[in-house]
Design a protein around this motif. Sequence first.
Motif, short mmCIF file in Angstrom:
data_model
loop_
_atom_site.label_atom_id
_atom_site.label_comp_id
_atom_site.label_asym_id
_atom_site.label_seq_id
_atom_site.Cartn_x
_atom_site.Cartn_y
_atom_site.Cartn_z
N ARG A 52 58.77 -19.42 0.14
CA ARG A 52 58.01 -20.60 -0.28
C ARG A 52 56.53 -20.32 -0.15
NH1 ARG A 52 56.37 -24.93 2.86
NH2 ARG A 52 57.42 -24.12 4.72
N LEU A 53 55.78 -20.73 -1.23
CA LEU A 53 54.32 -20.69 -1.14
C LEU A 53 53.88 -21.98 -0.49
CD1 LEU A 53 52.74 -19.48 -4.52
CD2 LEU A 53 52.81 -18.28 -2.35
N GLY A 54 53.03 -21.90 0.52
CA GLY A 54 52.54 -23.12 1.17
C GLY A 54 51.19 -23.53 0.62
N ARG A 55 50.39 -24.09 1.50
CA ARG A 55 49.07 -24.60 1.13
C ARG A 55 48.25 -23.50 0.45
NH1 ARG A 55 44.05 -24.72 3.74
NH2 ARG A 55 44.87 -23.28 5.30
N LYS A 56 47.56 -23.91 -0.63
CA LYS A 56 46.67 -22.96 -1.31
C LYS A 56 45.25 -23.16 -0.82
CE LYS A 56 49.13 -22.05 -5.53
NZ LYS A 56 49.13 -21.96 -6.97
N SER A 57 44.48 -22.09 -0.85
CA SER A 57 43.09 -22.20 -0.43
C SER A 57 42.27 -21.16 -1.22
CB SER A 57 42.97 -21.96 1.07
OG SER A 57 41.64 -22.17 1.49
N HIS A 58 40.97 -21.15 -0.96
CA HIS A 58 40.08 -20.18 -1.58
C HIS A 58 39.22 -19.53 -0.51
CE1 HIS A 58 40.79 -22.79 -5.09
NE2 HIS A 58 40.63 -21.68 -5.76
N PHE A 59 38.94 -18.25 -0.71
CA PHE A 59 37.90 -17.62 0.11
C PHE A 59 36.53 -18.00 -0.43
CE2 PHE A 59 41.26 -14.22 0.82
CZ PHE A 59 41.43 -14.49 2.17
N MET A 60 35.50 -17.71 0.34
CA MET A 60 34.10 -17.93 -0.07
C MET A 60 33.79 -17.23 -1.40
SD MET A 60 31.05 -16.68 2.38
CE MET A 60 29.35 -16.63 1.95
N SER A 61 34.53 -16.15 -1.68
CA SER A 61 34.33 -15.40 -2.92
C SER A 61 34.88 -16.13 -4.14
CB SER A 61 35.07 -14.06 -2.81
OG SER A 61 36.44 -14.33 -2.55
N GLY A 62 35.69 -17.17 -3.90
CA GLY A 62 36.34 -17.87 -5.00
C GLY A 62 37.79 -17.41 -5.19
N GLU A 63 38.17 -16.27 -4.60
CA GLU A 63 39.55 -15.78 -4.76
C GLU A 63 40.54 -16.76 -4.12
OE1 GLU A 63 39.97 -11.26 -3.67
OE2 GLU A 63 38.42 -12.25 -2.51
N GLU A 64 41.68 -16.92 -4.80
CA GLU A 64 42.71 -17.82 -4.26
C GLU A 64 43.61 -17.10 -3.26
OE1 GLU A 64 45.13 -18.97 -7.56
OE2 GLU A 64 44.10 -20.89 -7.76
N TRP A 65 44.07 -17.81 -2.25
CA TRP A 65 45.18 -17.31 -1.44
C TRP A 65 46.08 -18.49 -1.09
CZ3 TRP A 65 46.03 -19.04 3.55
CH2 TRP A 65 44.97 -19.66 4.20
N ALA A 66 47.32 -18.19 -0.73
CA ALA A 66 48.26 -19.26 -0.37
C ALA A 66 49.06 -18.81 0.84
CB ALA A 66 49.21 -19.53 -1.53
N GLU A 67 49.45 -19.76 1.67
CA GLU A 67 50.33 -19.41 2.81
C GLU A 67 51.66 -18.90 2.25
OE1 GLU A 67 48.91 -23.16 5.65
OE2 GLU A 67 50.85 -23.19 4.65
N LEU A 68 52.23 -17.91 2.94
CA LEU A 68 53.55 -17.40 2.55
C LEU A 68 54.54 -17.78 3.64
CD1 LEU A 68 52.51 -13.74 1.57
CD2 LEU A 68 52.75 -15.71 0.04
N HIS A 69 55.62 -18.43 3.26
CA HIS A 69 56.62 -18.82 4.25
C HIS A 69 57.97 -18.17 3.93
CE1 HIS A 69 53.94 -21.72 6.06
NE2 HIS A 69 53.66 -22.19 4.85
#
Length: 382
Positions: free
Chosen positions: A192-209
């Motif tokens: 499951r992909l959890g909460r999505k967020s962005h780094f200061m660079s603008g790149e996306e990341w998401a929690e991995l469960h």
Amino acid sequence: MDFRLAPEQQQFRDSVLKFSQKELSAGALARAHDPQYPWDVAKKMAKQGLLGITIPEADGGQGGTLMDAVLAIEAVASACPRSADVIQAGNFGPIRVLAEYGSSFQKQSFLKRLLTGEAVIAVGMTEPEAGSAVTDLATKATRDGKGWRINGSKIFTTHSAYADLILAYVRFGPGVGGIGSVLIEKNLPGFRLGRKSHFMSGEEWAELHFDNVLVPEEMVLLGEGGFKKQIAGFNVERIGNAARSLALGRYAFEQARAWALQRKQFGKLLAEFQGLQWKFADMKLKLEAAQLLLYRAAANADRGLPSPEETALAKMACNQAGFDVASESLQVMGATGYSQDTLVEYCLRRCRGWMIAGGSVEILKNRVAESIFDRTFPQRGG
Ligand SMILES: Cc1cc2nc3c(=O)[nH]c(=O)nc-3n(C[C@H](O)[C@H](O)[C@H](O)COP(=O)(O)OP(=O)(O)OC[C@H]3O[C@@H](n4cnc5c(N)ncnc54)[C@H](O)[C@@H]3O)c2cc1C
């Protein structure tokens, strides 16, 4: 000793530069502000032979050297800083660990799509309670019949929002010796992909469960005891991180240099003020010094994986030089540099992240101190 590139290296760099100026320069600003992965660039690069540069031809790569891959980052970033991430993903990151240690089944199953630019692989090491202390990771692999049940979570994983394959560091048993890794496809039940967020660079990341994800035995990349090998492979990733820091610092420097030769204040070109000339001299010194350390680590690595100490020194120097030079370049350009009309502020934001990612500057200093004093300095305990 010869500090010049060999003729074939020069030729390779020129050809990548030509490709980058023709294919990548035009969209560089828009690409930097798009959080999505540049799939169009990945496919173009695959056709150009820029993915899998260091991967053996037998595995579908180009059979080149780590130094070639560094030169590719430099050439690409000089035209489009964001596109250098595609060179990273296709040459330095977990793809390299997969090519180095993967079974023929694993390589046959996944390398093709990664090398044609249709997919990317992410590496999940960091967890909420295991950042710099990565060996504290708690994601657990428990035997279940012929496979393993995986339970745990990862955070800050680059490419996590869109990669369909994760190289996840997991714990098969206690201690550092109990750490290994598995390949997890995102379509498996329990992923499951959890909460999505962005780094200061603008790149996306998401929690991995991973909630009881069943991984078959043939998807274990390095089993119990594989941690040391994985970190050896991870030094390649650090070289790519270092190369991008330096390349983005240099990109910002070139923008500032051009600006200083066209912008006039007090009736003079900025380049004519000594206060700014000295900034350029200091920036040049930082770039050139870091580049020597980077090239040394990459060139020596062509006889195997890069040395941990040479890699640590190169990454520290390039991370610091990239950030300092991007910051000073922005200063030289005033509000124009601070504005999103140029890529200088983007270079600064990206370089900032690389001082933390892939072994922070502080953790690398710890590593270098161990070499200097020829002993370990345990970081745990009181
Ligand atoms: C842009 C970016 C991309 C990333 N991509 C990935 C990825 O793809 N996969 C992945 O698994 N992770 C990724 N990470 C996470 C990264 O690996 C961690 O951020 C890093 O290991 C540091 O962990 P932390 O952020 O939890 O900081 P912490 O470990 O909490 O450290 C906080 C601060 O304390 C310092 N510190 C900690 N311990 C010591 C010590 N012993 N001595 C001196 N100083 C110390 C650190 O250097 C840092 O400055 C990424 C991070 C960034 C910023």
